[in-house]
Design an enzyme around this catalytic site. Sequence first.
Site, PDB file in Angstrom:
ATOM      1  N   SER A 200       0.628  -1.168  -0.039  1.00 53.91           N
ATOM      2  CA  SER A 200      -0.080   0.248   0.158  1.00 53.91           C
ATOM      3  C   SER A 200       0.912   1.187   0.242  1.00 53.91           C
ATOM      4  CB  SER A 200      -1.299   0.094   1.724  1.00 53.91           C
ATOM      5  OG  SER A 200      -1.967  -1.120   1.396  1.00 53.91           O
TER       6      SER A 200
ATOM      7  N   TRP B 246       4.254  -9.795  -6.208  1.00 58.69           N
ATOM      8  CA  TRP B 246       2.480  -9.920  -6.421  1.00 58.69           C
ATOM      9  C   TRP B 246       2.295  -9.022  -7.756  1.00 58.69           C
ATOM     10  CZ3 TRP B 246       1.145 -12.511  -2.390  1.00 58.69           C
ATOM     11  CH2 TRP B 246       1.747 -12.271  -1.449  1.00 58.69           C
ATOM     12  N   ILE B 247       3.212  -9.681  -8.502  1.00 62.07           N
ATOM     13  CA  ILE B 247       3.323  -9.714  -9.877  1.00 62.07           C
ATOM     14  C   ILE B 247       2.195 -10.281 -10.633  1.00 62.07           C
ATOM     15  CG2 ILE B 247       4.364  -8.880 -11.754  1.00 62.07           C
ATOM     16  CD1 ILE B 247       4.568  -7.287  -9.449  1.00 62.07           C
TER      17      ILE B 247
ATOM     18  N   ARG C 103     -34.655 -25.718  -8.757  1.00 59.73           N
ATOM     19  CA  ARG C 103     -34.908 -26.522  -7.534  1.00 59.73           C
ATOM     20  C   ARG C 103     -36.188 -26.910  -7.150  1.00 59.73           C
ATOM     21  NH1 ARG C 103     -31.841 -30.357  -4.623  1.00 59.73           N
ATOM     22  NH2 ARG C 103     -32.024 -29.689  -2.428  1.00 59.73           N
TER      23      ARG C 103
ATOM     24  N   GLN D 198     -25.168 -19.202  -0.900  1.00 56.39           N
ATOM     25  CA  GLN D 198     -26.262 -19.125   0.553  1.00 56.39           C
ATOM     26  C   GLN D 198     -27.105 -20.288  -0.713  1.00 56.39           C
ATOM     27  OE1 GLN D 198     -25.623 -19.088   3.464  1.00 56.39           O
ATOM     28  NE2 GLN D 198     -27.176 -20.044   4.268  1.00 56.39           N
TER      29      GLN D 198
ATOM     30  N   GLY E 154     -25.560 -26.742   0.113  1.00 56.13           N
ATOM     31  CA  GLY E 154     -24.473 -27.511   0.168  1.00 56.13           C
ATOM     32  C   GLY E 154     -24.288 -27.079  -1.077  1.00 56.13           C
TER      33      GLY E 154
ATOM     34  N   GLU F  60      -4.932  -3.491  -6.789  1.00 50.97           N
ATOM     35  CA  GLU F  60      -4.713  -2.006  -6.983  1.00 50.97           C
ATOM     36  C   GLU F  60      -5.395  -1.351  -6.489  1.00 50.97           C
ATOM     37  OE1 GLU F  60      -5.176  -1.115 -10.981  1.00 50.97           O
ATOM     38  OE2 GLU F  60      -4.567  -3.256 -11.446  1.00 50.97           O
TER      39      GLU F  60
ATOM     40  N   THR G   6      -6.395  -1.716  -1.378  1.00 56.74           N
ATOM     41  CA  THR G   6      -6.719  -2.217  -1.013  1.00 56.74           C
ATOM     42  C   THR G   6      -8.364  -1.338  -0.824  1.00 56.74           C
ATOM     43  OG1 THR G   6      -5.852  -1.570   0.629  1.00 56.74           O
ATOM     44  CG2 THR G   6      -5.162  -3.505   0.227  1.00 56.74           C
TER      45      THR G   6
END
Length: 390
Positions: free
Chosen positions: A140, A164-165, A275, A343, A347, A370, A372
């Site tokens: 950062s 982190w490239i 469902r 959710q 399951g 890009e 945080t």
Amino acid sequence: MTEYGPQPVERRLPTEEARDLLTLVRELAGREIRPTTAEDEDAGRFPRETFALLSESGLLSLPYEEEFGGGNQPYEVYLQVLEELAAARLTVGLGVSVHTLACHALARHGTKEQRAEHLPAMLTGGLLGAYCLSEPASGSDAASLRTRAVRDGDDWVIDGTKAWITHGGVADFYTVLARTGGEGPRGITAFLVPGDAEGLSAAAPERKMGMNGSPTAQVHFDGVRVPDNRRIGEEGQGFAIALDALDSGRLGIAACAIGIAQAALDEALAYTAGREQFGRPVSDFQGVRFMIADMATRIEAGRSLYLAAARLRDAGEPFARQAAMAKLFCTDAAMRITTDAVQLLGGYGYTRDYPVERLMREAKVLQIVEGTNQIQRMVIARHLVGPESR
């Protein structure tokens, strides 16, 4: 009889050409990307052939000038292309965004000679780029980076490690920010470094919770020699160039976030409509309907936010605050929507038989890259109330 389930996204595009382009992208994604996404991500396969196809199709060059091989498309259109690609596979959508970010410094701040020499191959020559700003000790706080470039005659010699490239180790070129002067942002300069430069190497890719097909790695510079004609902008201008690129890059992340959120909503709509529980479709239950309504509303709001920022950029007006807002809102929305999709599938949502668990894992990284989302809040507040007192 009413058709339930995923509905086509209604888009407002500025030209018939843009509408045709988005139709082409949607068809390409459905034919070439989406069918193998789950298998490729599980196997950690990097889609180099897909990026080659996108380059050949002109989809790695959309927001850049036609003179240098670009598509000359407004950001308003380019971002909606990103959204479609990310909905099919985030590794591809985010990869296009990172490539565009890596091209930005040269396209915006390079000399005409530099652009003529390098941009055509970068945009339509099958090359893939990476962007090197973050380091192991400066994420950062990017202005505290330690990678150093020292002048040696007509060359610069770069030493240090970037972290982190995205595309680390597979990129054909790297836009690198390195320290050429004293401490702080004014001592940083930008360079265009070939991927096969002597002394450049990459560590093993990070083991991530998502986006397994996209290599993220440390990149090491051990006496990498770069001619001065690959310096982008003036000495000490690099940090300003980096921030300029990140404003646009944040819009790319916002569009990718809405892409995976839309994919999650589509899955949830199809599942809950098909469902049955207690003798009726799951989508008949009020609690489920309210969740779906909230998901769809967040997607529409996020899409409107990133497009409003893009239109400011296209008009040449300031958009940094709006870009930070779009990145913040869209990525937080994607995290919420993908979690809700899991959710709603119950399951089954927690299994790899359905894509929503992968989308949820992928959404998380978008709140981090890009800048945080905590940094985005700082950027927004700074625009509204001024810099923090010391």
